[in-house]
Scaffold this motif. Structure first.
Motif, PDB file in Angstrom:
ATOM      1  N   VAL A  45      93.822  46.240 -28.296  1.00 16.59           N
ATOM      2  CA  VAL A  45      93.071  47.489 -28.176  1.00 16.59           C
ATOM      3  C   VAL A  45      91.898  47.312 -27.210  1.00 16.59           C
ATOM      4  N   VAL A  46      91.643  48.343 -26.402  1.00 19.23           N
ATOM      5  CA  VAL A  46      90.505  48.329 -25.478  1.00 19.23           C
ATOM      6  C   VAL A  46      89.730  49.637 -25.617  1.00 19.23           C
ATOM      7  N   LEU A  47      88.415  49.511 -25.826  1.00 15.76           N
ATOM      8  CA  LEU A  47      87.512  50.661 -25.894  1.00 15.76           C
ATOM      9  C   LEU A  47      86.700  50.698 -24.608  1.00 15.76           C
ATOM     10  N   THR A  48      86.604  51.865 -23.972  1.00 20.82           N
ATOM     11  CA  THR A  48      85.825  51.966 -22.741  1.00 20.82           C
ATOM     12  C   THR A  48      84.878  53.157 -22.819  1.00 20.82           C
ATOM     13  N   PRO A 213      83.533  51.836 -18.152  1.00 17.89           N
ATOM     14  CA  PRO A 213      84.706  52.660 -17.782  1.00 17.89           C
ATOM     15  C   PRO A 213      85.684  52.008 -16.819  1.00 17.89           C
ATOM     16  N   HIS A 214      85.217  51.039 -16.014  1.00 15.46           N
ATOM     17  CA  HIS A 214      86.135  50.433 -15.043  1.00 15.46           C
ATOM     18  C   HIS A 214      86.912  49.247 -15.626  1.00 15.46           C
ATOM     19  N   LEU A 215      86.765  48.975 -16.914  1.00 18.29           N
ATOM     20  CA  LEU A 215      87.489  47.849 -17.517  1.00 18.29           C
ATOM     21  C   LEU A 215      89.010  47.955 -17.332  1.00 18.29           C
ATOM     22  N   PRO A 216      89.633  49.134 -17.524  1.00 17.58           N
ATOM     23  CA  PRO A 216      91.079  49.216 -17.278  1.00 17.58           C
ATOM     24  C   PRO A 216      91.466  48.782 -15.866  1.00 17.58           C
ATOM     25  N   ILE A 366      76.779  46.350  -9.525  1.00 17.04           N
ATOM     26  CA  ILE A 366      77.972  46.248 -10.377  1.00 17.04           C
ATOM     27  C   ILE A 366      77.890  45.006 -11.252  1.00 17.04           C
ATOM     28  N   LYS A 367      77.472  43.890 -10.659  1.00 20.59           N
ATOM     29  CA  LYS A 367      77.367  42.642 -11.410  1.00 20.59           C
ATOM     30  C   LYS A 367      76.324  42.753 -12.524  1.00 20.59           C
ATOM     31  N   LYS A 368      75.264  43.514 -12.283  1.00 22.71           N
ATOM     32  CA  LYS A 368      74.226  43.701 -13.295  1.00 22.71           C
ATOM     33  C   LYS A 368      74.584  44.772 -14.324  1.00 22.71           C
ATOM     34  N   GLY A 369      75.724  45.419 -14.129  1.00 22.14           N
ATOM     35  CA  GLY A 369      76.172  46.420 -15.087  1.00 22.14           C
ATOM     36  C   GLY A 369      75.422  47.727 -15.009  1.00 22.14           C
ATOM     37  N   LEU A 370      74.838  48.042 -13.841  1.00 16.64           N
ATOM     38  CA  LEU A 370      74.085  49.284 -13.685  1.00 16.64           C
ATOM     39  C   LEU A 370      74.936  50.405 -13.105  1.00 16.64           C
ATOM     40  N   ILE A 371      75.932  50.039 -12.312  1.00 16.00           N
ATOM     41  CA  ILE A 371      76.874  51.023 -11.787  1.00 16.00           C
ATOM     42  C   ILE A 371      78.285  50.462 -11.934  1.00 16.00           C
ATOM     43  N   TYR A 372      79.273  51.328 -11.782  1.00 16.77           N
ATOM     44  CA  TYR A 372      80.663  50.881 -11.862  1.00 16.77           C
ATOM     45  C   TYR A 372      81.486  51.626 -10.833  1.00 16.77           C
TER      46      TYR A 372
END
Length: 395
Positions: A45-48, A213-216, A366-372
């Motif tokens: 399972v994946v939650l995004t 959201p970009h995990l998939p 992106i690396k800091k998790g501020l944008i995707y």
């Protein structure tokens, strides 16, 4: 109103007093647990979702559901600078300890722990003696299994061994991974490969991941078949009824009510985002004189909530960015009136720069998790209302 009795709890990963609007995901996971208990194959399972929508809270709730079924569970939080072996071995060790008490063959458990220790020791095998890490596993390492040094081969072997142990007991194992998008490409590939083998074997072991959201897309880039490996659940803002329930139910337990106008104002302010619902609910409670809480109470309390969000939720993230990264985000904010995704080409035009020259700033954010990367050629904020916050700072 007595602030000591204030039921609302804005906090990172902190469970709200009323977990509203997530019944669909919880019920779906209960089906997964029950199917695996009956020997039927199931997907991991994946939650995004964006930050502040309650992914970590839901992940913890799903873990509690697994524990209630006597499953072995372990949880890790991925970090960009951390190899998977060390945290995963600790999480799996915890999971196996939970089911080992029901296993009839202590030698079988001891054998698995030896394999797990061997897997874990590879994390620092290439380092000097002073830097080597010793996992807290009370068993001698067993060489020749899950210790090749290739994380994909080793993880498949390790998780297949763990699932076999769980099958002996008649339960399952669930490994929960928060911030899953921060895993390295090699570790993501290893997890996908392991989940593929586990699903083909009908093994009673699943991975439950949560991420941005970009995990998939991260998973798909690793293995083309990843869209069939996982059951994806997008976690979004709460619908109006659920947002109201998140406020009303805790208040009713304290014999406090809201007027309809107050609930309207709170929904407009929080926009359905669970973290904001808690923040505005808490601030409003603290300024209210008595029950019922009114629209005027919301108006008076809102600046306090907004100030706390500006410092703790938005400001702390903004401060992590370099000057070039802040310039990039301000351009994003100016272009996204509704805080939706923005074309990277439009940002380059806005800043009067060539797109290639902005890549370092974009990649750093992106690396800091501020944008995707919302989709090819566009970028979005990982934090809801971040664009609104930046526009407010500029005024």
């Amino acid at each position: 109103m007595d602030p000591v009795r204030n039921p609302y709890a804005p906090g990172a990963g902190q469970r709200p007093p009323e977990l509203a609007g997530r019944d669909k995901q919880i019920d779906a996971f209960d089906v997964v647990l029950e199917r695996i208990a009956r020997g039927r194959p199931e997907r991991s399972v994946v939650l995004t979702g964006l930050r502040g929508v309650g992914k970590t809270v839901l992940l913890n709730q799903l873990r509690s559901a697994a524990i209630s079924k006597s499953w072995g569970t372990g949880k890790i939080e991925a970090r960009p600078d951390q190899d998977l072996r060390r945290p995963l071995s600790s999480a799996l060790h915890m999971a196996v300890r939970e089911i080992a008490v029901s296993h009839r063959d202590p030698e079988r458990v001891e054998q698995f722990l030896g394999v797990l220790k061997s897997f874990a020791l590879r994390a620092t095998a290439d380092k000097g003696m002073r830097e080597r890490w010793q996992p807290g596993i009370d068993a001698p390492a067993i060489k020749g299994r899950a210790d090749s040094g290739d994380i994909e081969i080793d993880l498949v072997e390790l998780l297949m061994e763990a699932s076999s142990l769980a099958r002996d007991v008649g339960v399952g194992i669930a490994i929960f991974i928060d911030e899953m998008q921060d895993l390295s490409a090699a570790d993501v590939s290893a997890i996908c490969g392991a989940c593929h083998e586990l699903s083909q074997d009908g093994a009673p072991l699943i991975v439950v991941g949560a991420g941005l959201p970009h995990l998939p897309a991260v998973l798909s880039a690793s293995k083309s078949y990843s869209e069939r490996l996982f059951s994806y659940h997008r976690i979004d803002r709460l619908e109006r009824e659920a947002a109201d329930q998140a406020l009303i139910a805790p208040a009713e337990r304290e014999d406090v009510k809201f007027t309809d106008e107050a609930l309207d104002a709170l929904y407009d302010a929080a926009d359905g985002y669970p973290y904001f619902v808690q923040a505005y609910g808490k601030a409003t409670w603290d300024v209210a004189a008595s029950s019922p809480i009114t629209k005027d109470d919301v108006r008076v309390g809102a600046p306090t909530a907004e100030e706390e969000l500006a410092v703790g939720f938005f400001g702390s993230r903004y401060e992590r960015a370099t000057p070039a990264e802040r310039e990039y985000m301000r351009a994003m904010a100016d272009l996204s009136g509704d805080d939706g995704p923005v074309a990277t080409s439009a940002i380059a035009v806005e800043l009067g720069r060539k797109p290639a020259s902005l890549s370092p700033a974009r990649d750093g954010l992106i690396k800091k998790g501020l944008i995707y990367s919302a989709e090819r050629g566009s970028i979005g904020f990982t934090v809801p209302h971040f664009g609104r916050y930046l526009r407010g700072q500029a005024e």
